[in-house]
Motif scaffolding. Structure first.
Motif, PDB file in Angstrom:
ATOM      1  N   UNK A 182     -17.021 -15.348 -53.569  1.00  0.00           N
ATOM      2  CA  UNK A 182     -17.468 -15.119 -52.197  1.00  0.00           C
ATOM      3  C   UNK A 182     -17.763 -13.645 -51.949  1.00  0.00           C
ATOM      4  N   UNK A 183     -16.951 -12.762 -52.493  1.00  0.00           N
ATOM      5  CA  UNK A 183     -17.196 -11.324 -52.348  1.00  0.00           C
ATOM      6  C   UNK A 183     -18.469 -10.916 -53.072  1.00  0.00           C
ATOM      7  N   UNK A 184     -18.706 -11.526 -54.226  1.00  0.00           N
ATOM      8  CA  UNK A 184     -19.922 -11.244 -54.994  1.00  0.00           C
ATOM      9  C   UNK A 184     -21.155 -11.653 -54.205  1.00  0.00           C
ATOM     10  N   UNK A 185     -21.078 -12.809 -53.553  1.00  0.00           N
ATOM     11  CA  UNK A 185     -22.198 -13.265 -52.728  1.00  0.00           C
ATOM     12  C   UNK A 185     -22.514 -12.261 -51.626  1.00  0.00           C
ATOM     13  N   UNK A 186     -21.474 -11.816 -50.935  1.00  0.00           N
ATOM     14  CA  UNK A 186     -21.677 -10.859 -49.843  1.00  0.00           C
ATOM     15  C   UNK A 186     -22.319  -9.579 -50.362  1.00  0.00           C
ATOM     16  N   UNK A 187     -21.812  -9.061 -51.468  1.00  0.00           N
ATOM     17  CA  UNK A 187     -22.330  -7.803 -52.005  1.00  0.00           C
ATOM     18  C   UNK A 187     -23.772  -7.933 -52.487  1.00  0.00           C
ATOM     19  N   UNK A 188     -24.109  -9.078 -53.079  1.00  0.00           N
ATOM     20  CA  UNK A 188     -25.441  -9.254 -53.655  1.00  0.00           C
ATOM     21  C   UNK A 188     -26.463  -9.784 -52.644  1.00  0.00           C
ATOM     22  N   UNK A 189     -26.044 -10.733 -51.796  1.00  0.00           N
ATOM     23  CA  UNK A 189     -26.976 -11.410 -50.898  1.00  0.00           C
ATOM     24  C   UNK A 189     -26.949 -10.885 -49.464  1.00  0.00           C
ATOM     25  N   UNK A 190     -25.796 -10.412 -49.006  1.00  0.00           N
ATOM     26  CA  UNK A 190     -25.676  -9.920 -47.631  1.00  0.00           C
ATOM     27  C   UNK A 190     -24.954  -8.572 -47.617  1.00  0.00           C
ATOM     28  N   UNK A 191     -25.496  -7.575 -48.327  1.00  0.00           N
ATOM     29  CA  UNK A 191     -24.822  -6.277 -48.432  1.00  0.00           C
ATOM     30  C   UNK A 191     -24.677  -5.538 -47.103  1.00  0.00           C
ATOM     31  N   UNK A 192     -25.475  -5.901 -46.109  1.00  0.00           N
ATOM     32  CA  UNK A 192     -25.388  -5.233 -44.808  1.00  0.00           C
ATOM     33  C   UNK A 192     -24.218  -5.727 -43.964  1.00  0.00           C
ATOM     34  N   UNK A 193     -23.512  -6.752 -44.437  1.00  0.00           N
ATOM     35  CA  UNK A 193     -22.373  -7.282 -43.694  1.00  0.00           C
ATOM     36  C   UNK A 193     -21.369  -6.173 -43.399  1.00  0.00           C
ATOM     37  N   UNK A 194     -20.957  -6.080 -42.160  1.00  0.00           N
ATOM     38  CA  UNK A 194     -19.970  -5.075 -41.780  1.00  0.00           C
ATOM     39  C   UNK A 194     -18.556  -5.567 -42.050  1.00  0.00           C
ATOM     40  N   UNK A 195     -18.304  -6.857 -41.826  1.00  0.00           N
ATOM     41  CA  UNK A 195     -16.951  -7.366 -42.082  1.00  0.00           C
ATOM     42  C   UNK A 195     -16.710  -7.598 -43.574  1.00  0.00           C
ATOM     43  N   UNK A 196     -17.796  -7.651 -44.371  1.00  0.00           N
ATOM     44  CA  UNK A 196     -17.712  -7.793 -45.832  1.00  0.00           C
ATOM     45  C   UNK A 196     -16.921  -9.018 -46.286  1.00  0.00           C
ATOM     46  N   UNK A 197     -17.144 -10.117 -45.586  1.00  0.00           N
ATOM     47  CA  UNK A 197     -16.506 -11.392 -45.944  1.00  0.00           C
ATOM     48  C   UNK A 197     -17.237 -12.515 -45.235  1.00  0.00           C
ATOM     49  N   UNK A 198     -16.926 -13.737 -45.643  1.00  0.00           N
ATOM     50  CA  UNK A 198     -17.394 -14.899 -44.908  1.00  0.00           C
ATOM     51  C   UNK A 198     -16.603 -15.019 -43.598  1.00  0.00           C
ATOM     52  N   UNK A 199     -17.266 -15.422 -42.533  1.00  0.00           N
ATOM     53  CA  UNK A 199     -16.552 -15.756 -41.299  1.00  0.00           C
ATOM     54  C   UNK A 199     -15.952 -17.149 -41.442  1.00  0.00           C
ATOM     55  N   UNK A 200     -14.953 -17.432 -40.650  1.00  0.00           N
ATOM     56  CA  UNK A 200     -14.416 -18.792 -40.622  1.00  0.00           C
ATOM     57  C   UNK A 200     -15.222 -19.615 -39.621  1.00  0.00           C
ATOM     58  N   UNK A 201     -15.202 -20.922 -39.803  1.00  0.00           N
ATOM     59  CA  UNK A 201     -15.898 -21.800 -38.862  1.00  0.00           C
ATOM     60  C   UNK A 201     -15.331 -21.635 -37.458  1.00  0.00           C
TER      61      UNK A 201
END
Length: 264
Positions: free
Chosen positions: A211-230
């Motif tokens: 999940x961290x790899x996805x954020x870094x590669x696909x959504x690097x602009x994320x400020x929280x740097x993680x998936x949100x919960x539902x």
């Protein structure tokens, strides 16, 4: 905080798991009568059982409908002719390489992701207008703004929801019916977990690492740097459905973890 949702009735489409399920649970906790939706009675029954465990006093029912089939949408509307709150959450996504995604896939995704909201809103909006109270909410995505190059089709459908929600809000001007779009970012749902589990097997890494790899590669602009919960997404939806959000309409409300790199 009392969101003043007692005695309201809501329909949440695509709500047997993920964000839709979390929205249904959040509304039930606020005293709303909730109709959940899925494509099979088995999944609906399982979801209702979980919801009644989480909210023992919650008033929840289910309606089977596949939004790719107009006749099933018509049957849903006949079964549930009136609601106070409509949450257009149902949607499909997945790997969609542009060169090999055929017309049938485009039309099917557009039918489910866009026309589901069009058809339901077209039915319920006039009823809400006559009562002079209602909430119509469209689950869009940060992908509506940051179109992903590996899911262009998905991005197009989510951008359509932004236009639909803004236009419908203007159409209902001067009433107490509000219309808004919610833009989640990467959210931990059953579909995304399945995708991450595939990466885990392929690369021999942990689920957290995937999940961290996805954020870094696909959504690097994320400020929280993680998936949100539902649940984090649902919190905004439930507030938007409430009486307290009466001055919020025609808006694109972001719960994207800061993925969209803009102050506006």
């Amino acid at each position: 905080m009392d969101l003043q949702l007692n005695n309201k009735t809501a329909l949440v489409t695509g709500s047997t798991d993920g964000i839709g399920f979390a929205i249904a649970e959040g509304l039930l906790k606020e005293g709303t009568k909730v109709y959940i939706n899925g494509r099979s009675q088995t999944k609906i029954d399982e979801a209702i059982k979980k919801l009644k465990t989480a909210v023992p006093k919650g008033d929840v029912e289910g309606i089977v409908a596949d939004f790719s089939k107009i006749e099933e949408v018509d049957a849903l509307l006949e079964q549930l002719p009136e609601v106070d709150i409509l949450v257009n959450n149902v949607g499909i996504f997945g790997d969609q390489p542009f060169e090999t995604t055929d017309d049938e896939t485009w039309f099917n995704s557009f039918n489910v992701n866009v026309m589901s909201g069009v058809r339901l809103s077209r039915h319920y909006a006039p009823i809400m207008k006559k009562k002079n109270w209602g909430r119509i909410i469209f689950l869009s995505s940060e992908s509506a703004v940051n179109i992903p190059d590996d899911m262009i089709l998905y991005g197009v459908t989510k951008t359509a929801y932004l236009s639909l929600s803004r236009g419908l809000a203007k159409h209902l001007r001067g009433t107490n019916v509000t219309v808004n779009a919610i833009l989640p970012g990467p959210t931990w749902s059953a579909g995304n977990k399945k995708g991450m589990e595939k990466v885990v097997k392929e690369k021999g890494i942990t689920l957290e690492e995937a999940s961290l790899q996805f954020i870094k590669e696909k959504r690097p602009s994320s400020i929280i740097q993680r998936f949100a919960s539902a649940e984090e997404v649902a919190n905004l939806v439930v507030y938007t459905a409430s009486e307290l959000s009466s001055a919020t309409t025609g808006a694109a409300l972001r719960v994207d973890g800061g993925v969209i790199d803009s102050a506006f």
